[in-house]
Design a protein around this motif. Structure first.
Motif, PDB file in Angstrom:
ATOM      1  N   SER A 135     -37.060  59.764  62.610  1.00 27.75           N
ATOM      2  CA  SER A 135     -37.056  59.398  64.035  1.00 27.75           C
ATOM      3  C   SER A 135     -38.392  58.819  64.505  1.00 27.75           C
ATOM      4  O   SER A 135     -38.442  58.044  65.433  1.00 27.75           O
ATOM      5  CB  SER A 135     -36.680  60.607  64.883  1.00 27.75           C
ATOM      6  OG  SER A 135     -37.621  61.644  64.703  1.00 27.75           O
ATOM      7  N   MET A 136     -39.484  59.225  63.840  1.00 24.02           N
ATOM      8  CA  MET A 136     -40.793  58.737  64.257  1.00 24.02           C
ATOM      9  C   MET A 136     -41.174  57.417  63.574  1.00 24.02           C
ATOM     10  O   MET A 136     -42.197  56.833  63.878  1.00 24.02           O
ATOM     11  CB  MET A 136     -41.883  59.764  63.905  1.00 24.02           C
ATOM     12  CG  MET A 136     -41.846  61.025  64.704  1.00 24.02           C
ATOM     13  SD  MET A 136     -42.485  60.765  66.341  1.00 24.02           S
ATOM     14  CE  MET A 136     -44.149  60.278  65.955  1.00 24.02           C
ATOM     15  N   LEU A 137     -40.371  57.006  62.618  1.00 19.19           N
ATOM     16  CA  LEU A 137     -40.737  55.809  61.852  1.00 19.19           C
ATOM     17  C   LEU A 137     -40.266  54.549  62.548  1.00 19.19           C
ATOM     18  O   LEU A 137     -39.238  54.551  63.226  1.00 19.19           O
ATOM     19  CB  LEU A 137     -40.105  55.873  60.457  1.00 19.19           C
ATOM     20  CG  LEU A 137     -40.514  57.043  59.568  1.00 19.19           C
ATOM     21  CD1 LEU A 137     -39.736  56.979  58.261  1.00 19.19           C
ATOM     22  CD2 LEU A 137     -41.999  56.998  59.283  1.00 19.19           C
ATOM     23  N   ASP A 138     -41.008  53.457  62.356  1.00 14.14           N
ATOM     24  CA  ASP A 138     -40.537  52.191  62.888  1.00 14.14           C
ATOM     25  C   ASP A 138     -39.406  51.706  61.981  1.00 14.14           C
ATOM     26  O   ASP A 138     -39.216  52.236  60.876  1.00 14.14           O
ATOM     27  CB  ASP A 138     -41.687  51.185  62.994  1.00 14.14           C
ATOM     28  CG  ASP A 138     -42.329  50.900  61.658  1.00 14.14           C
ATOM     29  OD1 ASP A 138     -41.594  50.664  60.685  1.00 14.14           O
ATOM     30  OD2 ASP A 138     -43.554  50.926  61.572  1.00 14.14           O
ATOM     31  N   PRO A 139     -38.617  50.698  62.445  1.00 11.73           N
ATOM     32  CA  PRO A 139     -37.454  50.285  61.646  1.00 11.73           C
ATOM     33  C   PRO A 139     -37.792  49.936  60.206  1.00 11.73           C
ATOM     34  O   PRO A 139     -37.040  50.252  59.291  1.00 11.73           O
ATOM     35  CB  PRO A 139     -36.934  49.071  62.408  1.00 11.73           C
ATOM     36  CG  PRO A 139     -37.379  49.286  63.812  1.00 11.73           C
ATOM     37  CD  PRO A 139     -38.699  50.003  63.723  1.00 11.73           C
ATOM     38  N   GLN A 140     -38.962  49.309  60.004  1.00 10.59           N
ATOM     39  CA  GLN A 140     -39.335  48.933  58.638  1.00 10.59           C
ATOM     40  C   GLN A 140     -39.620  50.191  57.800  1.00 10.59           C
ATOM     41  O   GLN A 140     -39.161  50.297  56.661  1.00 10.59           O
ATOM     42  CB  GLN A 140     -40.569  48.046  58.687  1.00 10.59           C
ATOM     43  CG  GLN A 140     -40.785  47.281  57.417  1.00 10.59           C
ATOM     44  CD  GLN A 140     -42.082  46.477  57.489  1.00 10.59           C
ATOM     45  OE1 GLN A 140     -43.075  46.895  58.091  1.00 10.59           O
ATOM     46  NE2 GLN A 140     -42.074  45.315  56.899  1.00 10.59           N
ATOM     47  N   GLY A 141     -40.366  51.131  58.383  1.00 11.61           N
ATOM     48  CA  GLY A 141     -40.686  52.374  57.687  1.00 11.61           C
ATOM     49  C   GLY A 141     -39.426  53.160  57.365  1.00 11.61           C
ATOM     50  O   GLY A 141     -39.297  53.757  56.289  1.00 11.61           O
ATOM     51  N   ARG A 142     -38.480  53.119  58.291  1.00  5.28           N
ATOM     52  CA  ARG A 142     -37.211  53.822  58.108  1.00  5.28           C
ATOM     53  C   ARG A 142     -36.418  53.220  56.950  1.00  5.28           C
ATOM     54  O   ARG A 142     -35.909  53.919  56.097  1.00  5.28           O
ATOM     55  CB  ARG A 142     -36.423  53.682  59.421  1.00  5.28           C
ATOM     56  CG  ARG A 142     -35.253  54.579  59.533  1.00  5.28           C
ATOM     57  CD  ARG A 142     -34.616  54.398  60.868  1.00  5.28           C
ATOM     58  NE  ARG A 142     -35.431  54.961  61.944  1.00  5.28           N
ATOM     59  CZ  ARG A 142     -35.032  55.005  63.213  1.00  5.28           C
ATOM     60  NH1 ARG A 142     -33.865  54.494  63.553  1.00  5.28           N
ATOM     61  NH2 ARG A 142     -35.802  55.539  64.121  1.00  5.28           N
TER      62      ARG A 142
ATOM     63  N   GLY B  40     -44.679  48.380  68.543  1.00  7.20           N
ATOM     64  CA  GLY B  40     -45.367  48.054  67.293  1.00  7.20           C
ATOM     65  C   GLY B  40     -44.981  49.063  66.226  1.00  7.20           C
ATOM     66  O   GLY B  40     -44.420  50.119  66.540  1.00  7.20           O
ATOM     67  N   GLY B  41     -45.314  48.736  65.002  1.00  8.56           N
ATOM     68  CA  GLY B  41     -44.985  49.631  63.899  1.00  8.56           C
ATOM     69  C   GLY B  41     -45.918  50.830  63.859  1.00  8.56           C
ATOM     70  O   GLY B  41     -46.802  50.965  64.719  1.00  8.56           O
ATOM     71  N   GLU B  42     -45.718  51.666  62.822  1.00 13.73           N
ATOM     72  CA  GLU B  42     -46.596  52.832  62.676  1.00 13.73           C
ATOM     73  C   GLU B  42     -48.028  52.351  62.476  1.00 13.73           C
ATOM     74  O   GLU B  42     -48.251  51.366  61.781  1.00 13.73           O
ATOM     75  CB  GLU B  42     -46.293  53.618  61.409  1.00 13.73           C
ATOM     76  CG  GLU B  42     -44.914  53.956  61.129  1.00 13.73           C
ATOM     77  CD  GLU B  42     -44.795  54.296  59.646  1.00 13.73           C
ATOM     78  OE1 GLU B  42     -45.795  54.672  59.009  1.00 13.73           O
ATOM     79  OE2 GLU B  42     -43.683  54.167  59.145  1.00 13.73           O
ATOM     80  N   VAL B 168     -38.010  59.434  71.603  1.00 14.46           N
ATOM     81  CA  VAL B 168     -37.809  60.007  70.264  1.00 14.46           C
ATOM     82  C   VAL B 168     -37.161  61.386  70.369  1.00 14.46           C
ATOM     83  O   VAL B 168     -37.563  62.211  71.179  1.00 14.46           O
ATOM     84  CB  VAL B 168     -39.162  60.116  69.519  1.00 14.46           C
ATOM     85  CG1 VAL B 168     -39.069  61.015  68.314  1.00 14.46           C
ATOM     86  CG2 VAL B 168     -39.639  58.742  69.098  1.00 14.46           C
ATOM     87  N   HIS B 198     -41.160  52.554  69.693  1.00 12.22           N
ATOM     88  CA  HIS B 198     -40.713  51.635  68.653  1.00 12.22           C
ATOM     89  C   HIS B 198     -39.216  51.381  68.802  1.00 12.22           C
ATOM     90  O   HIS B 198     -38.617  50.673  68.023  1.00 12.22           O
ATOM     91  CB  HIS B 198     -41.074  52.147  67.248  1.00 12.22           C
ATOM     92  CG  HIS B 198     -40.387  53.408  66.860  1.00 12.22           C
ATOM     93  ND1 HIS B 198     -40.995  54.635  66.960  1.00 12.22           N
ATOM     94  CD2 HIS B 198     -39.148  53.639  66.394  1.00 12.22           C
ATOM     95  CE1 HIS B 198     -40.141  55.559  66.556  1.00 12.22           C
ATOM     96  NE2 HIS B 198     -39.022  54.984  66.212  1.00 12.22           N
ATOM     97  N   GLU B 237     -41.084  42.292  62.506  1.00 11.05           N
ATOM     98  CA  GLU B 237     -40.107  42.914  61.605  1.00 11.05           C
ATOM     99  C   GLU B 237     -40.191  44.444  61.698  1.00 11.05           C
ATOM    100  O   GLU B 237     -39.267  45.146  61.294  1.00 11.05           O
ATOM    101  CB  GLU B 237     -40.294  42.431  60.161  1.00 11.05           C
ATOM    102  CG  GLU B 237     -41.526  42.957  59.417  1.00 11.05           C
ATOM    103  CD  GLU B 237     -42.852  42.343  59.871  1.00 11.05           C
ATOM    104  OE1 GLU B 237     -42.842  41.431  60.714  1.00 11.05           O
ATOM    105  OE2 GLU B 237     -43.892  42.806  59.380  1.00 11.05           O
ATOM    106  N   GLN B 238     -41.294  44.954  62.224  1.00 11.78           N
ATOM    107  CA  GLN B 238     -41.457  46.408  62.297  1.00 11.78           C
ATOM    108  C   GLN B 238     -40.833  47.007  63.544  1.00 11.78           C
ATOM    109  O   GLN B 238     -40.755  48.217  63.684  1.00 11.78           O
ATOM    110  CB  GLN B 238     -42.945  46.776  62.264  1.00 11.78           C
ATOM    111  CG  GLN B 238     -43.558  46.513  60.900  1.00 11.78           C
ATOM    112  CD  GLN B 238     -45.042  46.759  60.897  1.00 11.78           C
ATOM    113  OE1 GLN B 238     -45.704  46.587  61.895  1.00 11.78           O
ATOM    114  NE2 GLN B 238     -45.560  47.156  59.758  1.00 11.78           N
ATOM    115  N   ILE B 239     -40.444  46.173  64.500  1.00  7.20           N
ATOM    116  CA  ILE B 239     -39.943  46.762  65.739  1.00  7.20           C
ATOM    117  C   ILE B 239     -38.457  46.532  65.971  1.00  7.20           C
ATOM    118  O   ILE B 239     -37.859  47.183  66.811  1.00  7.20           O
ATOM    119  CB  ILE B 239     -40.708  46.246  66.971  1.00  7.20           C
ATOM    120  CG1 ILE B 239     -40.711  44.725  66.988  1.00  7.20           C
ATOM    121  CG2 ILE B 239     -42.114  46.826  67.024  1.00  7.20           C
ATOM    122  CD1 ILE B 239     -40.926  44.175  68.361  1.00  7.20           C
ATOM    123  N   ALA B 240     -37.852  45.601  65.245  1.00  3.15           N
ATOM    124  CA  ALA B 240     -36.446  45.277  65.434  1.00  3.15           C
ATOM    125  C   ALA B 240     -36.136  44.906  66.877  1.00  3.15           C
ATOM    126  O   ALA B 240     -35.875  45.764  67.715  1.00  3.15           O
ATOM    127  CB  ALA B 240     -35.555  46.429  64.983  1.00  3.15           C
TER     128      ALA B 240
END
Lengths: 240, 284
Positions: A135-142, B40-42, B168, B198, B237-240
């Motif tokens: 749940s804490m990950l961004d879409p790419q990390g997920r 933004g991404g992690e 979240v 995110h 690409e990290q945020i969709a």
């Protein structure tokens, strides 16, 4: 397998029952023939079922990432060399090898979650339960975590139970179990659930974005009612 | 303009082996009554940026202005409200009423004024004061706890509300309720909102702009009203982006006069249908 349901529907309780952290009032939980209610078998169950929770800060036990990942293997009584090997491999799997000597408090939320997953992977469990763990990950990390797990599932027959409120995440699951008010309300394939707005409303689930868009485009007459594509590229192809 | 960040950079643990540049040269203005999303991404620096806006972290370089004046270096300015990530874990009183009253009591408010301020803050987040005031916090769901935390901030009447990943862990219903209340606070009470997330999809229909952070820098600013083509932004690409925006982007390559964005999938569907029915669209 994916387990979906609203807050308070019993998803996390079910996870903790499977892992032996909770014992059932009635009935029994059996993992590979081992009963969680049997005290002599419970630690074996916990070794087989790894549970990754949603709040990484609750799961850290050490001041350095590498020590934290090593904690599980150490408690399995493994040799030092084997522990080093497992920590190294697990951190590589989640792309966190560069952070081995970092204190966890310097990591971002998503990085912390990956370290927690590495801690479980280092114990080489038979099954992994991810309780809202992405749940804490961004879409790419997920996507990255789900790909790692999918690879493990195919290569080492790892069983995965993915607990989520986001039905979209469950798209790779063989079966989707819907929990409602402490009961299994449905058990069906992902697509059957994702396309059925009536069922989703009944279970207070949000329709995955793609299926919502496709339903709208069909309603507008832009896609034919029997169109069955599964990607945005195919939608674009059909429209143009 | 409500807040301005000028060339803000921040490095954690400077001059150590752990030195990490979290933000680099951020310049950004927040207008009054905006609903601004920082995505933004992690590790992109979102939370650091929010904490700098709140005055909780002093940036290594650059300056933050609230109105025309520099943000004070100590404590949270009374016009700012900050809701942390997982705010429900910071609740320390036993009942809802006590929790929401904690801030005003510390500002010397008491008696009837206190009670009515707490009741108003609870009502603003959809928690009926008559029903919730004396409820023990432990009986509440995650979504309800999060709304209590929001009420505890609102009761201090901030002009600018800063929130870190408030969506979240909430289910669909909890998410919709929280967003509805935030939109209401923004539209009817004029509270400016900055939300770090995110998960753009649920807030995209309501926000004014989305600031995209990537590796500590602003890689682009997009918005639901955007009509010009969206460039390929670093970190996008990290945020969709919402899938209807992605669809419009794809279609725009074939039909450049289509808008690049729409607030909702319904709006996007109607735009495409109108375009296609006027004979300018594809074959179907």
């Amino acid at each position: 397998m994916a387990i979906v349901g609203a807050n308070g529907s019993g998803k996390s309780t079910l996870a903790r029952l499977i892992n032996g952290q909770l014992l059932p009032d009635k009935g029994s939980v059996i993992v590979d023939g081992l009963h969680t209610s049997d005290r002599s078998q419970r630690s074996q169950v916990r070794g087989r079922v790894g549970l990754v929770g949603s709040v990484p800060d609750h799961q850290f036990v050490s001041n350095l990432v590498a020590d934290d990942v090593a904690f599980g293997p150490q408690n399995l009584g493994l040799e030092r060399e084997e522990i080093y090997k497992r920590v190294d491999t697990a951190l590589r799997m989640v792309s966190m090898e560069d952070y081995a000597q970092y204190p966890p408090y310097l990591l971002s939320g998503g990085q912390k979650q990956r370290v927690c997953l590495a801690g479980i992977l280092a114990m080489q469990p038979r099954y992994i339960i991810l309780d809202e763990a992405t749940s804490m990950l961004d879409p790419q990390g997920r996507r990255q975590i789900l790909q790692i797990l999918e690879k493990l599932r195919q290569e080492s027959k790892l069983g995965i139970i993915l607990i989520t409120q986001d039905l979209e995440e469950a798209c790779q699951a063989d079966q989707v179990i819907v929990m409602q008010a402490g009961q299994i309300a449905a058990n069906l394939p992902f697509r059957a659930l994702a396309e059925n707005q009536e069922l989703l409303n009944q279970y207070h689930l949000e329709q995955p974005e793609f299926y919502h868009l496709v339903a709208l485009l069909k309603k507008q007459g832009l896609l034919s009612p029997d169109w069955r594509g599964d990607s945005l590229d195919k939608v674009v192809e059909a429209l143009c | 303009m409500l807040m301005k960040l000028e060339s803000v950079s921040h490095t954690y643990q400077p001059r150590t082996v752990f030195a990490q540049a979290a933000l680099r040269n951020i310049t950004l203005s927040i207008e009054e009554n905006e609903f601004l999303v920082i995505a933004g991404g992690e590790g992109s620096g979102k939370s650091t940026l929010l904490l700098i806006m709140a005055g909780m972290i002093k940036p290594s370089q650059g300056q933050v202005y609230l109105g025309e004046a520099p943000l004070p270096r100590q404590g949270i300015h009374p016009n700012l409200g900050l809701v942390f990530q997982h705010p429900e874990q910071q609740i320390f009183e036993l009942t809802v009423g006590e929790e929401v009253a904690f801030g005003p009591i510390n500002r010397g408010i008491k008696g009837e004024e206190l009670r009515s301020a707490v009741a108003e803050a609870l009502a603003a987040v959809g928690l009926d004061p008559a029903h919730y005031y004396d409820r023990p916090i432990r009986e509440l769901s995650t979504g309800e706890k999060r709304r209590v935390a929001l009420a505890s901030t609102l009761v201090l009447q901030p002009q600018l509300l800063l929130m870190d990943e408030p969506l979240v862990g909430l289910d669909h219903k909890g998410r919709c309720q929280l967003i509805d209340h935030l939109v209401d606070l923004n539209r009817t009470r004029g509270i400016t909102i900055v939300m770090v997330t995110h998960q753009i999809r649920p807030v995209y229909p309501h926000c004014s702009r989305v600031v995209l952070l990537h590796q500590g820098q602003i890689s682009g600013i997009i918005g639901p009203e955007q009509s010009s083509p969206l460039e390929e932004l670093d970190g996008s690409e990290q945020i969709a982006l919402p899938i209807h925006v992605q669809l419009l982007q794809h279609l725009q390559k074939v039909k450049p006069d289509l808008p690049a964005s729409a607030r909702t999938a319904e709006e996007a569907g109607a735009i495409i249908a109108a375009h296609w029915q006027s004979g300018e669209g594809g074959h179907y």
